[in-house]
Each structure stands twice: as structure tokens, then as C-alpha cells.
Enzyme design. Structure first.
Site, PDB file in Angstrom:
ATOM      1  CG  ASP A 154      -7.068  -6.003   8.552  1.00 26.56           C
ATOM      2  OD1 ASP A 154      -7.686  -6.398   7.544  1.00 26.56           O
ATOM      3  OD2 ASP A 154      -6.740  -4.818   8.736  1.00 26.56           O
ATOM      4  CE  LYS A 173      -9.380  -3.093   2.901  1.00 26.22           C
ATOM      5  NZ  LYS A 173      -8.212  -2.865   3.769  1.00 26.22           N
ATOM      6  CD  GLN A 185      -6.004   0.136   4.035  1.00 27.12           C
ATOM      7  OE1 GLN A 185      -7.111  -0.353   4.192  1.00 27.12           O
ATOM      8  NE2 GLN A 185      -5.052  -0.468   3.351  1.00 27.12           N
TER       9      GLN A 185
END
Ligand code: NAD
Length: 297
Positions: free
Chosen positions: A124, A57, A101
Site C-alpha cells: 500500500d 482485490k 484494509q
């Protein structure tokens, strides 16, 4: 060597490159009179896959002009310490997007941490406010994997309208948000969501014009379970032993690619399919976060 009658690949490499190119161009314009978008990632512990995802990422972001930082916390970081960090990131006006994460260590309640991320920075799209907006049909941040699947379809001129769409997997990050996206008036599919307790899974998958596999079971959907000429989207990423390779394993999807490809109309490969789209859509969400922040400033 693919047979001439094999399904055309839905090529995640080419399609995600097109998304990345667009985001890069949009950021180049954006930075004429704004600072670059800034993404803050939080990684807890030493899970090798998570570390690799975060590195990926960071690299993707750098390529399109998004600045990043990664907070790497020890595996024994307490939930309160993690929440303190998330609150600091929420309050920091120089940060547009926050990404925690997953998975988190067992002693941390994932839901509590997801809920703590400011919905306006939740790139997200996992915060209940953002999931609720998606369900209502007014999304802000769409979770990157279902977003990437919809983008893949539209860029490949596949219109889900009227299709029988069958999704295998009901997770909050793939199956449920994708079902909502396919139900929207912009997509108009008829959606069935299957899961581990579904009776006679094959009876459902066999009537799917659009079949999405997101169960995390290696190659468990074979040609016999797929309708002739279906569009097949494989979300699964599974490691299977491959002693002859350097890594000792290879990645396969949930679809038995070799047997399904000749029967399908279009199909995504693993790797090289949905995973690349997921990565690209996070970049688009981060740019959106920068825009929303600037608008509300
Ligand atoms: P999850 O474990 O949260 O959910 C799996 C779902 O599949 C559950 O709803 C379960 O009921 C269902 N399921 C499991 N076995 C089944 C079976 N035999 N028959 C029917 N349903 C079954 O998983 P997730 O986080 O949604 O991820 C699913 C898969 O997709 C994993 O392989 C994951 O690695 C992969 N994934 C890929 C991407 C990507 O970008 N390509 C993103 C997220 C997840």
C-alpha cells in the site's frame, strides 16, 4: 448523451485494463522461473465497504496470476493480536505483499499497525519509510491511488510539466503523496494542496490547469470553480441517496460532473475512473514486492 464540445473522458476502465494486461503478461514471464507473487490481506471486522474492497482485490489478483489469502479477524480483535499476525506475515517468506484494509476498529491505532508492516512488503506504500522514500524522490511502493492518477495522466499523454496543479485534500493516502509525485522532476508541476481550512478554495481551483479533487464531499466542485480547458481528476467516492435504484444510493465524485464536463479538457468519471486505476496499481506493487523479495533472498 455527451455534447461534441464535452471534455474527453479519461476512461479508467480502458486505462486500468491496459495496466492489468501488462501486469498479467509480466507475471506470466516471472512465473517461468519463480513462484507466483503472493498477497496477504488482513480484514478486521464487518465493514461492508471494506469487505467488498478486499473481495475486489482478491478477484483482481486472481485474474493476473497473483495468489492471495485473507485473514478475516473479528471486530473485537485486540491490537496486540493484530500486531502478532502482522509480525507473522512479515516473517513468512512465502508472502510478498501485506495489505491491512483500512479503516481499523476504533480501539486499534491505525498508525501503530501501519508502522508494523515490513516496509519491504508494504504494497500500500503507507509505511513511513515508503512515504519518506517517495518524498525524497526515490520511491519503492507508491500508494495506489496517486500512482494510478500518474499512470492515467501518462497513458493519456497529459504532461504535468509547468502546469498549475491544485489538489483538494491533504490525506496521507491521496493528497500528500500525489503532491510529491507531481513535484518530482519527472512531472515538474507547480503544486498547491488545499484542505478544509483553505480560505477561498474557488480562487485556487479556478487557476488549476490540473485539478484533483480528493475531499470526500459529494459534487461540491462545480463548473464555476473550474478553469476553462482544465484536466479534472475526481478521486472522491461519495454515496448519495437514490431511492429509485435497487441499492437506494448511487456513487458520485467530488466534482459536479454534468456541469464541469463541458468546461474541462479531460475529466474522469465516478465510478469508472480513478478507483479502477487504484485497484490496478496494487497489482503492480505486488509484482514489485515479489521481485524485491527474490532479489534480496
Ligand atoms: P480524508 O478524509 O482522509 O481526507 C479528506 C481531505 O479533504 C482532508 O485533507 C480535508 O482537509 C479535505 N477536505 C474535506 N472537505 C473539504 C472541503 N470542503 N474543502 C477543501 N478540502 C476539504 O479522505 P481520503 O481518504 O483522502 O479520501 C478522499 C476521498 O477520496 C473520499 O471520498 C474517498 O472515498 C475517496 N478515495 C477514493 C479512492 C479511489 O481509489 N478512487 C482512494 C482513496 C480515497
Amino acid at each position: 448523451m455527451p455534447d461534441a464540445s464535452d471534455a474527453d473522458l479519461l476512461d479508467g476502465q480502458a486505462l486500468s485494463q491496459a495496466v492489468r494486461d501488462e501486469v498479467k503478461a509480466d507475471i506470466a514471464t516471472w512465473t517461468d522461473d519463480h513462484r507466483p507473487p503472493f498477497l496477504s490481506a488482513v480484514l478486521v471486522g464487518d465493514n461492508a465497504a471494506s469487505k467488498a474492497y478486499v473481495r475486489g482485490k482478491e478477484k483482481d489478483a486472481a485474474e493476473v496470476g497473483i495468489e492471495t489469502e485473507t485473514h478475516h479477524l473479528d471486530a473485537d480483535t485486540s491490537q496486540d493480536e493484530l500486531l502478532d499476525l502482522v509480525h507473522d506475515l512479515n516473517d513468512d517468506a512465502s508472502i510478498d505483499g501485506i495489505l491491512v484494509q483500512l479503516p481499523l476498529p476504533d480501539h486499534v491505532d491505525e498508525r501503530t499497525v501501519i508502522d508494523a508492516v515490513s516496509p519491504s512488503k508494504d504494497v500500500d506504500g503507507f509505511h513511513p519509510e515508503n512515504l519518506g522514500r517517495l518524498m525524497r524522490g526515490t520511491p519503492r511502493y507508491i500508494p495506489a491511488t496517486p500512482y494510478g492518477i500518474m499512470e492515467m495522466l501518462s497513458r493519456s499523454d497529459i504532461d504535468p510539466e509547468g502546469m498549475d496543479a491544485v489538489i483538494v485534500g491533504r490525506s496521507n493516502i491521496v493528497g500528500k503523496p500525489l503532491a510529491n509525485l507531481l513535484l518530482r522532476r519527472t512531472a515538474n508541476a507547480t503544486v498547491t494542496v488545499c484542505h478544509s481550512r483553505t480560505k477561498d478554495l474557488a480562487a485556487h481551483t479556478r487557476r488549476a490547469d490540473l485539478l484533483v479533487a480528493a475531499a470526500g464531499q459529494a459534487a461540491f466542485i462545480d463548473a464555476d470553480m473550474v478553469k476553462e480547458h482544465a484536466v479534472v481528476i475526481d478521486v472522491g467516492i461519495n454515496r448519495v441517496d437514490a431511492p429509485s435504484t435497487d441499492r437506494g444510493y448511487r456513487l458520485v465524485g467530488d466534482i459536479d460532473f454534468e456541469t464541469v464536463r463541458p468546461k474541462a479538457h479531460r475529466i474522469t468519471p465516478v465510478p469508472g475512473g480513478v478507483g479502477l486505476m487504484t485497484r490496478a496499481m496494487l497489482l503492480r506493487n505486488t509484482l514489485k514486492a515479489a521481485r524485491l523479495r527474490a532479489e534480496s533472498a
